[in-house]
Structures are given as C-alpha cells and as structure tokens.
Design a protein around this motif. Sequence first.
Motif, PDB file in Angstrom:
ATOM      1  N   LEU A 148       0.813  -1.222   0.000  1.00  0.00           N
ATOM      2  CA  LEU A 148       0.000   0.000   0.000  1.00  0.00           C
ATOM      3  C   LEU A 148       0.845   1.270   0.000  1.00  0.00           C
ATOM      4  O   LEU A 148       0.311   2.366  -0.102  1.00  0.00           O
ATOM      5  CB  LEU A 148      -0.970  -0.035   1.180  1.00  0.00           C
ATOM      6  CG  LEU A 148      -2.013  -1.152   1.044  1.00  0.00           C
ATOM      7  CD1 LEU A 148      -2.819  -1.325   2.320  1.00  0.00           C
ATOM      8  CD2 LEU A 148      -2.933  -0.894  -0.153  1.00  0.00           C
ATOM      9  N   SER A 149       2.159   1.114   0.076  1.00  0.00           N
ATOM     10  CA  SER A 149       3.055   2.247  -0.177  1.00  0.00           C
ATOM     11  C   SER A 149       3.342   2.400  -1.668  1.00  0.00           C
ATOM     12  O   SER A 149       3.888   3.411  -2.096  1.00  0.00           O
ATOM     13  CB  SER A 149       4.399   2.049   0.542  1.00  0.00           C
ATOM     14  OG  SER A 149       4.250   2.061   1.940  1.00  0.00           O
ATOM     15  N   LEU A 150       3.020   1.382  -2.433  1.00  0.00           N
ATOM     16  CA  LEU A 150       3.411   1.328  -3.853  1.00  0.00           C
ATOM     17  C   LEU A 150       2.196   1.110  -4.757  1.00  0.00           C
ATOM     18  O   LEU A 150       2.246   0.309  -5.695  1.00  0.00           O
ATOM     19  CB  LEU A 150       4.418   0.185  -4.075  1.00  0.00           C
ATOM     20  CG  LEU A 150       5.735   0.202  -3.291  1.00  0.00           C
ATOM     21  CD1 LEU A 150       6.505  -1.100  -3.519  1.00  0.00           C
ATOM     22  CD2 LEU A 150       6.607   1.390  -3.717  1.00  0.00           C
TER      23      LEU A 150
ATOM     24  N   GLU B 134      -0.144   5.161 -12.945  1.00  0.00           N
ATOM     25  CA  GLU B 134       1.209   5.726 -12.812  1.00  0.00           C
ATOM     26  C   GLU B 134       2.008   5.003 -11.721  1.00  0.00           C
ATOM     27  O   GLU B 134       3.239   4.982 -11.748  1.00  0.00           O
ATOM     28  CB  GLU B 134       1.107   7.222 -12.463  1.00  0.00           C
ATOM     29  CG  GLU B 134       2.460   7.911 -12.365  1.00  0.00           C
ATOM     30  CD  GLU B 134       2.352   9.372 -11.935  1.00  0.00           C
ATOM     31  OE1 GLU B 134       1.251   9.795 -11.516  1.00  0.00           O
ATOM     32  OE2 GLU B 134       3.376  10.074 -12.026  1.00  0.00           O
ATOM     33  N   LEU B 135       1.294   4.429 -10.755  1.00  0.00           N
ATOM     34  CA  LEU B 135       1.960   3.784  -9.609  1.00  0.00           C
ATOM     35  C   LEU B 135       2.092   2.272  -9.766  1.00  0.00           C
ATOM     36  O   LEU B 135       2.815   1.645  -8.991  1.00  0.00           O
ATOM     37  CB  LEU B 135       1.155   4.054  -8.320  1.00  0.00           C
ATOM     38  CG  LEU B 135       0.754   5.499  -8.005  1.00  0.00           C
ATOM     39  CD1 LEU B 135      -0.041   5.549  -6.702  1.00  0.00           C
ATOM     40  CD2 LEU B 135       1.989   6.393  -7.907  1.00  0.00           C
TER      41      LEU B 135
ATOM     42  N   TYR C 101       3.175   0.206 -12.249  1.00  0.00           N
ATOM     43  CA  TYR C 101       4.120  -0.386 -13.202  1.00  0.00           C
ATOM     44  C   TYR C 101       4.767  -1.621 -12.590  1.00  0.00           C
ATOM     45  O   TYR C 101       4.845  -1.702 -11.362  1.00  0.00           O
ATOM     46  CB  TYR C 101       5.213   0.655 -13.546  1.00  0.00           C
ATOM     47  CG  TYR C 101       5.856   1.264 -12.311  1.00  0.00           C
ATOM     48  CD1 TYR C 101       6.966   0.675 -11.686  1.00  0.00           C
ATOM     49  CD2 TYR C 101       5.313   2.420 -11.740  1.00  0.00           C
ATOM     50  CE1 TYR C 101       7.528   1.210 -10.536  1.00  0.00           C
ATOM     51  CE2 TYR C 101       5.868   2.963 -10.583  1.00  0.00           C
ATOM     52  CZ  TYR C 101       6.960   2.357  -9.993  1.00  0.00           C
ATOM     53  OH  TYR C 101       7.516   2.889  -8.852  1.00  0.00           O
TER      54      TYR C 101
ATOM     55  N   GLN D 229      -4.413   8.257  -2.105  1.00  0.00           N
ATOM     56  CA  GLN D 229      -4.077   6.923  -1.622  1.00  0.00           C
ATOM     57  C   GLN D 229      -4.643   6.738  -0.213  1.00  0.00           C
ATOM     58  O   GLN D 229      -4.709   7.678   0.570  1.00  0.00           O
ATOM     59  CB  GLN D 229      -2.559   6.735  -1.613  1.00  0.00           C
ATOM     60  CG  GLN D 229      -1.920   6.917  -2.984  1.00  0.00           C
ATOM     61  CD  GLN D 229      -2.419   5.916  -4.012  1.00  0.00           C
ATOM     62  OE1 GLN D 229      -2.187   4.726  -3.879  1.00  0.00           O
ATOM     63  NE2 GLN D 229      -3.137   6.389  -5.031  1.00  0.00           N
TER      64      GLN D 229
ATOM     65  N   ILE E  47       3.480   6.887   1.540  1.00  0.00           N
ATOM     66  CA  ILE E  47       3.167   6.640   0.125  1.00  0.00           C
ATOM     67  C   ILE E  47       4.406   7.032  -0.672  1.00  0.00           C
ATOM     68  O   ILE E  47       4.893   8.158  -0.579  1.00  0.00           O
ATOM     69  CB  ILE E  47       1.957   7.481  -0.325  1.00  0.00           C
ATOM     70  CG1 ILE E  47       0.737   7.190   0.559  1.00  0.00           C
ATOM     71  CG2 ILE E  47       1.645   7.231  -1.802  1.00  0.00           C
ATOM     72  CD1 ILE E  47       0.269   5.760   0.550  1.00  0.00           C
ATOM     73  N   MET E  48       4.935   6.095  -1.450  1.00  0.00           N
ATOM     74  CA  MET E  48       6.196   6.338  -2.148  1.00  0.00           C
ATOM     75  C   MET E  48       5.984   7.165  -3.421  1.00  0.00           C
ATOM     76  O   MET E  48       5.029   6.922  -4.155  1.00  0.00           O
ATOM     77  CB  MET E  48       6.830   5.017  -2.567  1.00  0.00           C
ATOM     78  CG  MET E  48       7.097   4.063  -1.447  1.00  0.00           C
ATOM     79  SD  MET E  48       8.125   4.805  -0.176  1.00  0.00           S
ATOM     80  CE  MET E  48       7.979   3.563   1.099  1.00  0.00           C
ATOM     81  N   PRO E  49       6.919   8.070  -3.679  1.00  0.00           N
ATOM     82  CA  PRO E  49       6.886   8.719  -4.999  1.00  0.00           C
ATOM     83  C   PRO E  49       7.216   7.664  -6.061  1.00  0.00           C
ATOM     84  O   PRO E  49       8.102   6.840  -5.859  1.00  0.00           O
ATOM     85  CB  PRO E  49       7.990   9.780  -4.902  1.00  0.00           C
ATOM     86  CG  PRO E  49       8.889   9.317  -3.801  1.00  0.00           C
ATOM     87  CD  PRO E  49       8.057   8.503  -2.866  1.00  0.00           C
ATOM     88  N   PRO E  50       6.466   7.663  -7.187  1.00  0.00           N
ATOM     89  CA  PRO E  50       6.663   6.585  -8.164  1.00  0.00           C
ATOM     90  C   PRO E  50       7.999   6.674  -8.902  1.00  0.00           C
ATOM     91  O   PRO E  50       8.564   7.751  -9.070  1.00  0.00           O
ATOM     92  CB  PRO E  50       5.498   6.775  -9.144  1.00  0.00           C
ATOM     93  CG  PRO E  50       5.056   8.185  -8.980  1.00  0.00           C
ATOM     94  CD  PRO E  50       5.365   8.578  -7.567  1.00  0.00           C
ATOM     95  N   SER E  51       8.480   5.528  -9.326  1.00  0.00           N
ATOM     96  CA  SER E  51       9.636   5.460 -10.209  1.00  0.00           C
ATOM     97  C   SER E  51       9.280   6.101 -11.543  1.00  0.00           C
ATOM     98  O   SER E  51       8.111   6.373 -11.827  1.00  0.00           O
ATOM     99  CB  SER E  51      10.037   4.006 -10.451  1.00  0.00           C
ATOM    100  OG  SER E  51      10.482   3.407  -9.257  1.00  0.00           O
TER     101      SER E  51
END
Lengths: 326, 326
Positions: A63-65, A255-256, A258, A304, B311-315
């Motif tokens: 849930l962080s990704l 976007e998140l 991938y 999120q 919440i991670m910033p996306p790659s």
Amino acid sequence: MRSLAIAAILVSGSAMAQNTEPVSPVPAHKAVNPAAVELGKKLFFDPRLSKSGFISCNSCHNLSLGGTDNLKTSIGHNWQQGPINSPTVLNSRLNLAQFWDGRAKDLKEQAGGPIANPGEMAFTHELAIETLKSIPGYVEEFKQVFKTDRLSIDEVTTAIAAFEETLVTPNSRFDQWLDGDKKALTKDELAGYQLFKDSGCVACHNGPNLGGNSFQKMGVVQAYKTASTAEGRKGVTGKDADRLNFKVPTLRNVELTYPYFHDGEAATLASAVDLMGRLQLGREFSKDENAKIVAFLKTLTGQQPQIALPIMPPSTDKTPKPRPFN
Amino acid sequence: MRSLAIAAILVSGSAMAQNTEPVSPVPAHKAVNPAAVELGKKLFFDPRLSKSGFISCNSCHNLSLGGTDNLKTSIGHNWQQGPINSPTVLNSRLNLAQFWDGRAKDLKEQAGGPIANPGEMAFTHELAIETLKSIPGYVEEFKQVFKTDRLSIDEVTTAIAAFEETLVTPNSRFDQWLDGDKKALTKDELAGYQLFKDSGCVACHNGPNLGGNSFQKMGVVQAYKTASTAEGRKGVTGKDADRLNFKVPTLRNVELTYPYFHDGEAATLASAVDLMGRLQLGREFSKDENAKIVAFLKTLTGQQPQIALPIMPPSTDKTPKPRPFN
C-alpha cells in the motif's frame, strides 16, 4: 408539465454532462463495520499468515506502492518466481471478479488463495487458523468483531475483504474534472482523454475503474508474444477460446502500478500504450498521441488510502513457529 | 540550613526513590527535523533500496512486530539465510553502538550496511543513489530537507537515522511504576523485578534500555553451544578474547521481539531466562522464579510508534529496474 421537465434538465445539467462520459468517478466507500476493517488490516499486514513468517498480503500488494509490488512477477515463498504480475488491490472492490483470470468471485474468495498457494505464502488454512488461535490478542478481536467463538478461514477472509473494500482512491484530478472542475486537467491531458475515447481504449477501460468489468483477449489484432505461461480464462472455463483472455486491468493509479500487463513485460506507460494500440486496436499512436494519452493516464492517480500501520498482537509460546528455511 | 536540606529531601522524595533504581524510563524523543524524519520513514519502507525491489529496512525491522522480523535469523536477497537474529530498531538510539557486534558507531553508520550487504538487500550505494535520483518526488524532498542538490548515501543514511531516532517506546507499565505509579505493577511482576536485580540480570541489563550499553560474553559461567558462526566483537577487534562478545540486547518490548539471543535459538522468554540464568549467572531459576521474571519482562512493552504508512513517490522510465531473479 413541459416547463417542469425543462427545469429538471436545467437543474441537472451538470450531472447530465457527466453521464455522457464512459468513465465515472471512484465512488467513496464508507466502512459498514470499522472493527472488522481494523482486524482485516492487521491480517493484511501480518506475515504470520505465511509459512515463512515473512510474507504478508502487503508484500505483493504494497500500500506504499499503489497496492502492487512493482515487479514483473511476484516473489513467493523461498524466492519462487511467480507466474503473473501482481494486480493492484486498490479499487479492486469495483472489479467483476478477482485475479487476472477472475477465478475468485469476490475479495473474500480471493483472500484465501495466496495464503495456501505453495508459490506464494505457502501456508495452509489450517495452520493459519492454528496460528491465530494461539494469539490471545487475535482471539479476543475476532470475538468482538464476529460475536462468536468461531475462528475459521471464513472469518479471516471476511475481515481481510472488509479492509480491502476500504482501499479506494477518490478525488483524482480526472475525477475532479468529471465532477465539474474543468480546470482540473490541462489541454494535453484532455486531448489524451479524447484520444483514449476516440481510438477505442475506452471500449474495455470504462466505468468507475476504467477496466475491471470485463474479460478480453490479450492480442486482438496481433497475437501477443510472451514467454509467460499464464493462460487466463482458459484455466477457469477449460475452453481453448479463452486462452489469453484476462480481466481488463483497472487504469486507476496506473502511474503507480508499473510494470504493466499480466506478464509485467511493459515497463513504462509509453510502451504499454504503444503495445495496446498495436495489439488491441491495430493502431500506431504517434509519439505525440502517445504522450497525450500517458498524460491523461497520470491524472487517474487518486488519493491513496491513509493507513496507520497496525501493531500486531504478539505470538505466544504455543504459536506454531515460522518455517522459512524448511 | 539543616532544616532546608531536610525539606529538599522531603520534596524530592519520589525522584530520589527513582534514582536508586538501576533502570530508568525510556526518555521521550522530540524530532529536531520533522521533514528529515518523514523522508527517512519513506526510505525505511522503500524496497527500491534493494536489488530485488522487494526488501526494505522494514522487512527485517518490522514496525508492526516490535521492530524485528520474529525469525531466528533473517531472510535476505534470494531467500538467503542470514547469520544472525535481527535486533529491534525500537529504542536503538539508546545503544552504545549498532549491530550485535557494535561495528557501527551509530544509527547513521548502521543504515548503510544492509543496503549494500550481498546477503541482505544486495544493492550498492551507487545504485541506490541512482534510483533515488531518478525519482522526482525524492529529489525534491531531499532538496527541501537538506537545502542542497547533493543526494548521496550520506543524506540517505542521515534521513533514515533521523527516522529511527524517533522510534522510542515510552510509557510501559514498568516506566509508569518507575515514574511513581506504584499500582502499575502486580505483586508478581514486582517480585520478578526484585529477582531480576538480586540475581544479577541487572548487571548487564540496566539503564534506560535495560541493555544496549555494554558488550558481554555469551556464556560466562557455562560455554554457550551454538551452530551459529557469528563471532561477535572478535570480528571488530580481531582479538580471540572477544569471541562471542556481543552487545547486550535491550529488554524493552522483549515480549514482542522473540525469538531471543544472537542466534535466535531461545524461542520463548521462559527459555531465554532459564538459559541466561545458567550460562551467565550459574543459577537455576525455579519455575516460580522464572515465571515472575517473565511477568516482569512483559511489563517492559511500551507504547509502539504510531506510523502513518508512507506513500512512495513513483519510479520513472529512467529508474533502474529491480532485479529480483538475476
């Protein structure tokens, strides 16, 4: 009578405009049973539901990704390479069925799968229940939530599903636009949405989840070439015609989430859009068109879920020991 | 003059009583730089600091599980079996050094270790930095926190350490008792504390962390027999005499940090207390004594850190791809 009807149209003008779009906003979700959600959250994050004591639902639906692991295919018990890309758990309540091949009818049915899958958490339902029953903190919480002394896989998956039901991502910029804020999108993003509709992407990626509501063949115009052995719906229906039929993935938060496709072979949104155009629509998007569609897709990232990390009730001397290495 | 001194003693009576205890409460920690803490939290939870994209600091120092993985020894890249039990990150700021053998002088120095350890996260500092630099959300956040364009392992470990500094667990029942609430402990728990002091446990497990402030030989009275190859301080000092010298582990939250010892061979608190008595003190605790000490140890569970899952910033398309399987 006639003037009343006109008045009604005028009043609901904004709502009418929305209704003409093939996509609708993510509906908000209000938990019916917050205690069940809280218990389900613990279970979702608890690696003690795996043989190793190391893998939880959140390992592959992080849930962080964006509710995924951002790997081509997932890592299971003993570092086994999974056969398929981990789909996002976000907004999964909106899907017509669960798993890429739809073999689980709902979130509750899905939740039991990975726990007992030898290639994933590699546990058994029996050992999962024995583990939970040995932990007084869990026993007490199950009792409070379900008003019964019964603690079976049924209560476990009910609670996990109750938590997953709350994992919605409202208020993306695109939903703001759908809700009438015409400044929420840039000109290029809107042009991307128009292309998305005009070129036929929306035929499969529609509804509140922009997908998730039908099964479709991967490779309509051109056959899809992949090393993946995943068969899609064929595994459920037994029909050869259902080979490579998959549940259309949601584009929410794409976007998140991938890399893309059931085999995770499309590393970027640009390549996913390019391949979808060729394979599904027989269309080659120009670089400019591709960029606009990608710009549109990035407006689908919603708020999120805000998760307070659960603190697990500790194991006891009676709790079965994790077995990571045997 | 004399009456003044007596008055002072009377007034500070309660504080004086506390000062005679060999254990002190966990000091509260106020973050100096909340933005650095927030960034450090993201990094702590981010599996992209590993080669596989699957293992984060939180994998082995799980903040849902008392800051440990509750495994005998940890699981590293490619499911490698680690050589040692994962020590808790909770209250680790109070330790005189980090790792079981104290080879890192502080949390910042520690934080760089697992990232580049081939048996743990199996990455390199160079690839970790390349990864972070490819993610605009991180680049921006580093800039805001450190007021510089520099993004090196130095800033990464500084931020992780800033987060870890906040991971303290105040207000355990034992600390409430130390702070003057004499009803906070039961009679048995107090008897356990008395035994803990009288029998000599407190010689090593003292101070605010009940440990963490000295290195001691594992197996003082009797030699410790273990299949583990961990050598302890010998690996740092090169001296044979330092073999099996380890940093004394904290007993804070020890109910949550099972299994015990550097090799994780003591599965339960009862067996850990029993073995410590025999090996370190040459004393065989009766069943009743053991139970009382265990009851005391369970009063050391403090308030666990309340963590909002980051919440991670996306790659991006430029981010190096995770390599879980090669």
